[in-house]
Design an enzyme around this catalytic site. Structure first.
Site, PDB file in Angstrom:
ATOM      1  N   GLY A 132       1.062  -0.989  -0.172  1.00  0.00           N
ATOM      2  CA  GLY A 132      -0.172   0.588   0.570  1.00  0.00           C
ATOM      3  C   GLY A 132       0.722   1.089   0.027  1.00  0.00           C
ATOM      4  O   GLY A 132       0.908   2.182   0.597  1.00  0.00           O
ATOM      5  N   TYR A 160     -14.421   0.814   8.050  1.00  0.00           N
ATOM      6  CA  TYR A 160     -13.320   0.690   8.726  1.00  0.00           C
ATOM      7  C   TYR A 160     -12.156   0.563   9.869  1.00  0.00           C
ATOM      8  O   TYR A 160     -11.409  -0.410  10.861  1.00  0.00           O
ATOM      9  CB  TYR A 160     -12.577   1.423   8.155  1.00  0.00           C
ATOM     10  CG  TYR A 160     -10.936   1.996   8.838  1.00  0.00           C
ATOM     11  CD1 TYR A 160      -9.610   2.248   8.578  1.00  0.00           C
ATOM     12  CD2 TYR A 160     -11.163   3.619   9.112  1.00  0.00           C
ATOM     13  CE1 TYR A 160      -8.742   2.802   8.214  1.00  0.00           C
ATOM     14  CE2 TYR A 160      -9.737   4.412   9.632  1.00  0.00           C
ATOM     15  CZ  TYR A 160      -8.572   3.593   9.546  1.00  0.00           C
ATOM     16  OH  TYR A 160      -7.695   4.226   9.064  1.00  0.00           O
TER      17      TYR A 160
HETATM   18  N1  SER Z   1      -7.302   9.663   8.715  1.00  0.00           N
HETATM   19  C1  SER Z   1      -7.884   8.819   8.875  1.00  0.00           C
HETATM   20  C2  SER Z   1      -9.917   8.402   8.389  1.00  0.00           C
HETATM   21  O1  SER Z   1     -10.377   9.408   8.453  1.00  0.00           O
HETATM   22  C3  SER Z   1      -8.695   7.860  10.300  1.00  0.00           C
HETATM   23  O2  SER Z   1      -7.944   6.915  10.148  1.00  0.00           O
HETATM   24  O3  SER Z   1     -10.039   7.222   8.043  1.00  0.00           O
END
Ligand code: SER
Length: 310
Positions: free
Chosen positions: A10, A141
């Site tokens: 990645g 996520y």
């Molecule tokens: N920067 C990331 C997001 O906004 C947080 O880990 O998803």
């Protein structure tokens, strides 16, 4: 140290682009192999096309380059992840399991895995969030990263795999674009301020979030990976703090440099995600275990961003 061979997965993303260059400076260009689904915009050393779901492909790259360390940065972030939860889960989880299993099989000496403030949820204390608390994330996520932290801990305890991880705050840097996250506004705002002197923010004015400047983010990562293994007491993922600010505070800091700058607020679905996260982080364990200390505050971040982007 001399013989380290690093494979980064990645590597075309916001952090990978910058981290790969830093590691190449430290270990030598040929000692860092970057990989991603595509070629990078700017090639800074050896690069391979790799899908993290392809575990045989991963293992053959490890063999080909005699890889000793893996940095696994491939993931779908909070905002984009909500568009297709099952695919996000698959990429984030299967990608990690491929890395952990290959790590054990190929006797990888160190693995870096980024977690995030997205593991926090509405029941988590918002201010100075402690290392351990109630974590019930609202995004797929966040769910995947929280599960991943536990898998990292499990592989360390059960197989002795030396996995190290930090919970990154929102990362702000001039070198690369942010993509698919809820904290992306804090990068976009600078580009729009310089181009159009105005920005429409997708979060509300007073949404305070933990953030970190890219320089600190990279240094934290490198320092954690350099630390002696027996000093590390956290094998899930370390809380990591840089600074905290709201869109309104960032906008007023930008105004000091660009007097005509204007911001308006049109919150979208990302507002609810941001509202479920913490405002500030207690990173005292990182400070104690591996001497972590951030250097950039909002004022310095703003000046450095504008200096570079100009
Ligand atoms: N920067 C990331 C997001 O906004 C947080 O880990 O998803």
């Amino acid at each position: 140290m001399a013989a380290e061979k690093i494979l980064m997965l990645g590597a075309n993303g916001q952090i990978g682009t910058v981290l790969a260059r830093a590691l190449r400076e430290k270990f030598g260009v040929e000692s860092v192999i970057t990989s991603d689904l595509r070629e990078p915009d700017q090639q800074s050393g050896p690069h391979e096309i790799l899908n993290v779901l392809d575990s045989d492909g991963l293992k053959s790259l490890i063999d080909k380059y005699q890889v000793t360390q893996i940095y696994h940065l491939a993931a779908i972030l909070s905002a984009r992840g909500e568009k297709d939860p099952m695919n996000t889960w698959k990429i984030n989880m299967d990608g990690l399991m491929n890395v952990l299993n290959a790590g054990v099989e190929k006797k990888i000496t160190r693995v870096f895995y980024p977690s995030t403030i997205a593991i926090f949820g509405p029941s988590t204390p918002k201010k100075m969030t402690p290392q351990e608390s109630s974590f019930i994330p609202t995004t797929v996520y966040g769910i995947s990263k929280l599960a991943a932290e536990n898998w990292c801990n499990y592989y360390h305890k059960r197989y002795g795999l030396d996995v190290r991880s930090v919970r990154y705050p929102g990362v702000v840097g001039w070198q690369s674009e942010a993509g698919g996250g809820t904290t992306d506004y804090a990068v976009e705002i600078f580009h729009e301020a310089l181009k159009h002197k105005k920005y429409t923010c997708f979060l509300e004015a007073d949404t305070r979030l933990p953030m970190i400047y890219m320089d600190d983010c990279i240094r934290a990562t490198v320092e954690l990976m350099d630390a002696e293994s027996d000093k590390l007491t956290v094998r899930t993922s370390y809380n990591l703090a840089g600074m905290s600010f709201t869109p309104a505070e960032l906008a007023s800091e930008i105004k000091k440099h660009i007097p005509g700058f204007e911001i308006q607020y049109v919150p979208d679905f990302r507002q609810a995600i941001a509202a479920s996260w913490s405002e500030s982080i207690d990173d005292s364990i990182a400070r104690k275990d591996w001497d972590w200390k951030p250097e950039f505050d909002l004022e310095r971040l703003t000046k450095d961003m504008l200096d570079h982007l100009r």
